[in-house]
Write a protein that holds these residues in place. Structure first.
Motif, PDB file in Angstrom:
ATOM      1  N   PRO A 121       0.843  -1.189   0.000  1.00 22.22           N
ATOM      2  CA  PRO A 121       0.000   0.000   0.000  1.00 22.22           C
ATOM      3  C   PRO A 121       0.890   1.255   0.000  1.00 22.22           C
ATOM      4  O   PRO A 121       1.884   1.316   0.723  1.00 22.22           O
ATOM      5  N   CYS A 122       0.525   2.215  -0.835  1.00 24.22           N
ATOM      6  CA  CYS A 122       1.319   3.428  -0.976  1.00 24.22           C
ATOM      7  C   CYS A 122       0.444   4.659  -0.799  1.00 24.22           C
ATOM      8  O   CYS A 122      -0.784   4.596  -0.896  1.00 24.22           O
ATOM      9  N   LEU A 123       1.091   5.774  -0.557  1.00 24.45           N
ATOM     10  CA  LEU A 123       0.390   7.042  -0.388  1.00 24.45           C
ATOM     11  C   LEU A 123       1.011   8.080  -1.313  1.00 24.45           C
ATOM     12  O   LEU A 123       2.241   8.182  -1.397  1.00 24.45           O
ATOM     13  N   GLN A 124       0.162   8.818  -1.998  1.00 27.20           N
ATOM     14  CA  GLN A 124       0.642   9.901  -2.843  1.00 27.20           C
ATOM     15  C   GLN A 124       0.804  11.152  -1.989  1.00 27.20           C
ATOM     16  O   GLN A 124      -0.158  11.666  -1.430  1.00 27.20           O
ATOM     17  N   VAL A 125       2.017  11.622  -1.856  1.00 23.46           N
ATOM     18  CA  VAL A 125       2.298  12.758  -0.987  1.00 23.46           C
ATOM     19  C   VAL A 125       3.447  13.557  -1.587  1.00 23.46           C
ATOM     20  O   VAL A 125       4.448  12.986  -2.035  1.00 23.46           O
ATOM     21  N   LYS A 126       3.300  14.883  -1.622  1.00 25.72           N
ATOM     22  CA  LYS A 126       4.334  15.716  -2.243  1.00 25.72           C
ATOM     23  C   LYS A 126       5.627  15.685  -1.457  1.00 25.72           C
ATOM     24  O   LYS A 126       6.718  15.618  -2.029  1.00 25.72           O
ATOM     25  N   SER A 127       5.522  15.781  -0.149  1.00 27.03           N
ATOM     26  CA  SER A 127       6.733  15.749   0.676  1.00 27.03           C
ATOM     27  C   SER A 127       6.357  15.321   2.079  1.00 27.03           C
ATOM     28  O   SER A 127       5.220  15.513   2.523  1.00 27.03           O
ATOM     29  N   LEU A 128       7.301  14.730   2.771  1.00 29.96           N
ATOM     30  CA  LEU A 128       7.111  14.345   4.162  1.00 29.96           C
ATOM     31  C   LEU A 128       7.777  15.401   5.028  1.00 29.96           C
ATOM     32  O   LEU A 128       8.995  15.475   5.115  1.00 29.96           O
ATOM     33  N   GLY A 129       6.965  16.238   5.642  1.00 30.35           N
ATOM     34  CA  GLY A 129       7.511  17.314   6.453  1.00 30.35           C
ATOM     35  C   GLY A 129       8.074  16.814   7.767  1.00 30.35           C
ATOM     36  O   GLY A 129       7.919  15.645   8.146  1.00 30.35           O
ATOM     37  N   ALA A 130       8.725  17.717   8.483  1.00 31.26           N
ATOM     38  CA  ALA A 130       9.270  17.382   9.794  1.00 31.26           C
ATOM     39  C   ALA A 130       8.135  17.316  10.810  1.00 31.26           C
ATOM     40  O   ALA A 130       7.017  17.765  10.571  1.00 31.26           O
ATOM     41  N   GLY A 131       8.433  16.749  11.963  1.00 32.30           N
ATOM     42  CA  GLY A 131       7.450  16.703  13.020  1.00 32.30           C
ATOM     43  C   GLY A 131       6.541  15.493  12.932  1.00 32.30           C
ATOM     44  O   GLY A 131       6.783  14.543  12.179  1.00 32.30           O
ATOM     45  N   ASN A 132       5.465  15.525  13.678  1.00 30.18           N
ATOM     46  CA  ASN A 132       4.538  14.402  13.767  1.00 30.18           C
ATOM     47  C   ASN A 132       3.860  14.149  12.421  1.00 30.18           C
ATOM     48  O   ASN A 132       3.269  15.041  11.838  1.00 30.18           O
ATOM     49  N   GLN A 133       3.954  12.914  11.941  1.00 29.21           N
ATOM     50  CA  GLN A 133       3.389  12.564  10.638  1.00 29.21           C
ATOM     51  C   GLN A 133       2.156  11.670  10.745  1.00 29.21           C
ATOM     52  O   GLN A 133       1.736  11.044   9.770  1.00 29.21           O
ATOM     53  N   ALA A 134       1.537  11.673  11.938  1.00 29.98           N
ATOM     54  CA  ALA A 134       0.381  10.802  12.135  1.00 29.98           C
ATOM     55  C   ALA A 134      -0.738  11.123  11.153  1.00 29.98           C
ATOM     56  O   ALA A 134      -1.406  10.222  10.635  1.00 29.98           O
ATOM     57  N   GLY A 135      -0.945  12.409  10.872  1.00 33.29           N
ATOM     58  CA  GLY A 135      -2.000  12.784   9.949  1.00 33.29           C
ATOM     59  C   GLY A 135      -1.747  12.293   8.538  1.00 33.29           C
ATOM     60  O   GLY A 135      -2.684  11.981   7.799  1.00 33.29           O
ATOM     61  N   THR A 136      -0.470  12.222   8.163  1.00 30.70           N
ATOM     62  CA  THR A 136      -0.121  11.742   6.823  1.00 30.70           C
ATOM     63  C   THR A 136      -0.343  10.237   6.719  1.00 30.70           C
ATOM     64  O   THR A 136      -1.099   9.753   5.877  1.00 30.70           O
ATOM     65  N   TRP A 137       0.304   9.482   7.588  1.00 32.14           N
ATOM     66  CA  TRP A 137       0.242   8.027   7.471  1.00 32.14           C
ATOM     67  C   TRP A 137      -1.092   7.465   7.933  1.00 32.14           C
ATOM     68  O   TRP A 137      -1.454   6.338   7.578  1.00 32.14           O
ATOM     69  N   GLY A 138      -1.857   8.277   8.677  1.00 24.88           N
ATOM     70  CA  GLY A 138      -3.198   7.863   9.044  1.00 24.88           C
ATOM     71  C   GLY A 138      -4.130   7.737   7.860  1.00 24.88           C
ATOM     72  O   GLY A 138      -5.243   7.218   7.989  1.00 24.88           O
TER      73      GLY A 138
END
Length: 214
Positions: A121-138
């Motif tokens: 499973p993959c996620l389309q994301v422009k960039s992975l910012g610093a800090g908590n990434q729970a909202g992204t990988w959630g």
């Protein structure tokens, strides 16, 4: 669609990471994998964006290549201080369990490329910012777990692993992924040997439950 006779609680408590019991020589129908992914797509995603993509790898050469990257990562992991067998070496209750986990990790490390279906499973994301990434990988991990549950309900075993991400760039190039597609987890999928699974030992609730504050 034929599913096992499991209650919701049975499904949730007996969906295990399966390593040594995967049937490496038994093909898995593509339609069954698609059913599981269809179920997974009902999971939540941030702002309902549904920016997920699912890679299903059945080509023997590509499975073997991913398996080799995974084998290297497992070898490094097993040599590390945090490897399951040594992390709890002084805990007489947990050490034997974790040693078995380490043994099964090593087993799958040598055989990942032989598993009939690898799902990423993959996620389309422009960039992975610093800090908590729970909202992204959630936005992808709940769907990935739903896939595992759907597979379990259909008599398939899966293993949840992220060790391949040590070689995420190499695997992305192997599979021709665009630059804005990030891999979340690797889910080897196969039929399993034996009859069923049972709940795993877990920490007592009173040790980890906090009500209205720490």
């Amino acid at each position: 669609m034929t599913t096992l006779d499991l209650t919701p609680d049975d499904l949730l408590t007996t969906t295990r990471t399966v390593r040594k019991r995967l049937e490496l020589d038994r093909p898995v129908p593509p339609e069954l994998i698609k059913e599981c992914i269809e179920i997974a797509l009902q999971a939540p995603s941030g702002s309902n964006r549904q920016t997920w993509h699912w890679l299903v790898i059945t080509d023997p050469a590509k499975r073997a290549a991913i398996g080799e990257y995974y084998r290297r990562s497992v070898a490094s992991y097993l040599e590390s201080a945090g490897a399951a067998g040594r992390l709890y070496a002084d805990d007489p209750d947990r050490a034997p369990v974790q040693q078995r986990v380490g043994s099964s990790v090593a087993y799958l490390g040598e055989r990942m490329g032989q598993v009939p279906v690898l799902v990423i499973p993959c996620l389309q994301v422009k960039s992975l910012g610093a800090g908590n990434q729970a909202g992204t990988w959630g936005s992808i991990l709940p769907a990935a777990w739903s896939y595992c549950l759907a597979a379990r309900a259909r008599g398939l075993g899966t293993a949840w692993t992220t060790l391949h991400l040590t070689y995420e760039q190499e695997i992305s190039e192997l599979l021709g992924l665009p630059e804005d597609i990030r891999q979340a987890v690797l889910l080897p999928t196969a039929y399993y040997t034996g009859d069923t699974f049972k709940p795993a030992p877990r920490q007592p609730l009173e040790d980890i439950l906090h009500v209205d504050g720490w």
